[in-house]
Design an enzyme around this catalytic site. Structure first.
Site, short mmCIF file in Angstrom:
data_model
loop_
_atom_site.label_atom_id
_atom_site.label_comp_id
_atom_site.label_asym_id
_atom_site.label_seq_id
_atom_site.Cartn_x
_atom_site.Cartn_y
_atom_site.Cartn_z
N ASN A 170 -9.67 -29.09 -33.91
CA ASN A 170 -10.88 -29.16 -33.09
C ASN A 170 -11.40 -30.58 -32.91
O ASN A 170 -12.09 -30.86 -31.93
CB ASN A 170 -11.95 -28.28 -33.74
CG ASN A 170 -13.33 -28.55 -33.21
OD1 ASN A 170 -13.69 -28.10 -32.12
ND2 ASN A 170 -14.12 -29.33 -33.95
N TYR A 186 -8.84 -38.56 -21.64
CA TYR A 186 -9.22 -37.26 -22.23
C TYR A 186 -8.44 -36.13 -21.55
O TYR A 186 -7.91 -35.24 -22.23
CB TYR A 186 -10.73 -37.08 -22.05
CG TYR A 186 -11.33 -35.86 -22.70
CD1 TYR A 186 -11.69 -35.88 -24.05
CD2 TYR A 186 -11.57 -34.71 -21.97
CE1 TYR A 186 -12.26 -34.75 -24.64
CE2 TYR A 186 -12.15 -33.58 -22.56
CZ TYR A 186 -12.49 -33.61 -23.89
OH TYR A 186 -13.07 -32.50 -24.47
P1 NDP Z 1 -18.79 -33.25 -31.44
O1 NDP Z 1 -18.75 -34.65 -30.92
O2 NDP Z 1 -20.07 -32.52 -31.49
O3 NDP Z 1 -18.13 -33.21 -32.91
C1 NDP Z 1 -16.89 -33.82 -33.10
C2 NDP Z 1 -16.37 -33.55 -34.49
O4 NDP Z 1 -15.07 -34.15 -34.60
C3 NDP Z 1 -17.22 -34.16 -35.59
O5 NDP Z 1 -17.18 -33.34 -36.74
C4 NDP Z 1 -16.50 -35.48 -35.87
O6 NDP Z 1 -16.70 -35.99 -37.19
C5 NDP Z 1 -15.06 -35.05 -35.70
N1 NDP Z 1 -14.15 -36.16 -35.44
C6 NDP Z 1 -14.19 -37.06 -34.44
N2 NDP Z 1 -13.18 -37.94 -34.57
C7 NDP Z 1 -12.49 -37.58 -35.67
C8 NDP Z 1 -11.36 -38.11 -36.35
N3 NDP Z 1 -10.72 -39.19 -35.92
N4 NDP Z 1 -10.93 -37.49 -37.49
C9 NDP Z 1 -11.59 -36.39 -37.96
N5 NDP Z 1 -12.66 -35.85 -37.36
C10 NDP Z 1 -13.11 -36.44 -36.24
O7 NDP Z 1 -17.69 -32.46 -30.55
P2 NDP Z 1 -17.76 -30.99 -29.92
O8 NDP Z 1 -18.14 -30.01 -30.96
O9 NDP Z 1 -18.51 -31.04 -28.66
O10 NDP Z 1 -16.23 -30.79 -29.51
C11 NDP Z 1 -15.28 -30.22 -30.39
C12 NDP Z 1 -13.95 -30.13 -29.65
O11 NDP Z 1 -14.10 -29.34 -28.47
C13 NDP Z 1 -13.40 -31.48 -29.20
O12 NDP Z 1 -12.00 -31.48 -29.31
C14 NDP Z 1 -13.80 -31.53 -27.75
O13 NDP Z 1 -12.95 -32.37 -27.00
C15 NDP Z 1 -13.63 -30.07 -27.36
N6 NDP Z 1 -14.38 -29.70 -26.18
C16 NDP Z 1 -15.75 -29.81 -26.17
C17 NDP Z 1 -16.45 -29.43 -25.05
C18 NDP Z 1 -17.93 -29.51 -25.00
O14 NDP Z 1 -18.47 -29.20 -23.93
N7 NDP Z 1 -18.62 -29.88 -26.08
C19 NDP Z 1 -15.77 -28.94 -23.85
C20 NDP Z 1 -14.34 -28.84 -23.98
C21 NDP Z 1 -13.70 -29.21 -25.11
P3 NDP Z 1 -17.99 -36.93 -37.51
O15 NDP Z 1 -19.19 -36.02 -37.50
O16 NDP Z 1 -17.69 -37.48 -38.85
O17 NDP Z 1 -18.04 -37.95 -36.43
#
Ligand code: NDP
Length: 240
Positions: free
Chosen positions: A82, A147
């Protein structure tokens, strides 16, 4: 004994909702995250779910991080890839770093976690891998060549690995969320967001829990006949 699930980026947003849902369904859950310790501490305080800090884009860190999960909780049966980031910009303004970082984390993270966990699932003849793609990987999006390419790659990765896992009881599926109300979407400027919501037939952003329900379906004990699929959860914004 309950099955062990690792959710990358599990401490915030969609990932946190997935952690909570899998825990409610009886999985022993581990959350991974990158650097936001406060969110990880909050998850632990609210749910008891432990977190493991490592960069999913770093191959060695994933192998080490997953080994720590195994040591603490037991063999990993479920991986939800995720974790994801955005570094938006039109191509003529996008740096190579912005391209590479998104590919490294969003797509590379899926490979790294699969390398760490797929062999064990294959040996034990049971596993569930769910990769979180995006509507923008299906349809493309202005200002997101990095992306969209990474997310589109996730959908190809899913279908290829599903073929390798099928005879070993390991399913590999993807979910392509539409726009979901999380920090990632909060970063989109308000006027742009209004235009996006206007194009969503159900007339609102999605909730993180609505993605988590899809993950739970794909991870179910009796979900073995669903593999190589992409579940679109997007309020009707993109249909094909
Ligand atoms: P958020 O930005 O709210 O949360 C991202 C999470 O990923 C955080 O826990 C962050 O950790 C973690 N993260 C980021 N980079 C890394 C890394 N290098 N290694 C480990 N953990 C990492 O994202 P969303 O909940 O919005 O999105 C979750 C997924 O869903 C993503 O893949 C996104 O692309 C996808 N998505 C989201 C959409 C949306 O509308 N929100 C739509 C379509 C897809 P930390 O808190 O430590 O930074």
């Amino acid at each position: 004994m309950s099955r062990v699930a690792v959710v990358t980026g599990g401490t915030r947003g969609i990932g946190r909702a997935i952690c909570e849902r899998l825990q409610a369904d009886g999985f022993t859950v581990a959350a991974n995250y990158a650097g936001n310790d406060a969110a990880a501490d909050q998850l632990k305080a609210d749910t008891g779910i432990p977190s493991f800090k490592f960069d999913v884009g770093d191959h060695e860190a994933c192998l080490e991080g997953c080994a720590k999960v195994v040591e603490a909780l037991g063999p990993i049966d479920v991986v939800v890839n995720n974790a994801g980031i955005t570094r938006d910009g039109t191509l003529h303004k996008m740096s190579y770093d912005d391209w590479h970082e998104v590919m490294r984390i969003n797509l590379g993270g899926c490979f790294n976690m699969a390398k760490a966990c797929f062999p064990g699932m294959r040996e034990r003849k049971w596993g569930r891998i769910v990769n979180i793609g995006s509507i923008n990987g299906q349809a493309g999006q202005y200002g997101q060549v990095n992306y969209a390419a990474a997310k589109s790659g996730i959908h190809g990765f899913t279908k290829a690995l599903a073929q390798e896992g099928a005879k070993f009881g390991v399913t590999v599926n993807a979910i392509a969320p539409g726009y979901i109300d999380t920090d990632m979407v909060a970063a989109v400027p308000e006027p742009v967001l209004e235009k996006i919501v206007a194009k969503i037939p159900v007339g609102r952003l999605g909730e993180a829990q609505e993605i988590a329900r899809g993950v739970a379906f794909l991870c179910a004990e009796n979900g073995g006949f669903v593999t190589g699929s992409t579940m679109s959860i997007n309020g009707g914004q993109h249909m094909y």
